[in-house]
Design a protein around this motif. Structure first.
Motif: not given
Length: 199
Positions: A172-185
């Motif tokens: 399942q591809p990363l959601s936009e929120d998941e992507q943003e949280l990864c980048r934030a981390l």
């Protein structure tokens, strides 16, 4: 500034996808921030079987030098019964020499995970991954609710670290929120490392 090490194990690619987003966040945090992405080989149940010294594709396998040279560490694993996967645990179990000389002490660290089911043990995996980092004397960095995506997400994302709901096949591809949280981390660990080094 030395690199931020993103060290992970990925079986089906979901954790690797997260590592790529985290690396983007590290490099977004400032002109001196660099991500060093590394993985670990799978663990075999056959004693004679060994992994190749160089993976067929993707980032190189991690060494203890990668750990001792880093300014910060972001550790990732898929969830296995609410815990990190055996290959990552096996690698961490071999870091006693770094623990003895305090090579990771006072450096920032964070964690990330992916699960096949939405409530598949994301938070317990993240918490269990923190334990060896605490033993190494690292400072833990999480995701505060000042990150808007943490309040919006309907899939992965926790205050303990980035997470991803990968689905049954793990793709399942990363959601936009998941992507943003990864980048934030990634940004948060890189900025913490810069502050600790006085930059």
């Amino acid at each position: 500034m030395p690199d931020i090490l993103i060290l992970y194990y990925s079986r089906h690619g979901a954790t690797a996808d997260m590592a790529e987003q985290i690396a983007l966040g590290v490099e977004e945090s400032g002109p001196d921030s660099r991500a060093r992405v590394r993985t670990v080989p799978p663990v075999s149940t056959v004693c004679e079987a060994t992994a190749d010294e160089v993976p067929d594709s993707g980032p190189p396998y991690a060494t203890l030098d990668d750990l001792s040279e880093c300014a910060g560490l972001i550790l990732g694993s898929p969830t296995r019964f609410g815990n990190m996967a055996a290959p990552l645990k096996y690698f961490l179990d071999g870091t006693s020499s770094l623990w003895l000389n305090g090579a990771l002490s006072d450096k920032p660290a964070a964690v990330f995970t992916a699960t096949s089911s939405l409530h598949g043990g994301q938070e317990s995996t993240l918490l269990s991954m923190m334990l060896p980092l605490l033993h190494h004397g690292m400072y833990l960095v999480g995701l505060p609710y000042s990150e808007p995506a943490l309040a919006r997400t309907r899939t992965g994302g926790t205050p303990y670290g980035a997470s991803h709901h990968a689905g049954g096949e793990g793709r399942q591809p990363l959601s936009e929120d998941e992507q943003e949280l990864c980048r934030a981390l990634g940004r948060r660990v890189a900025r913490a490392a810069a502050r600790l080094e006085g930059n």
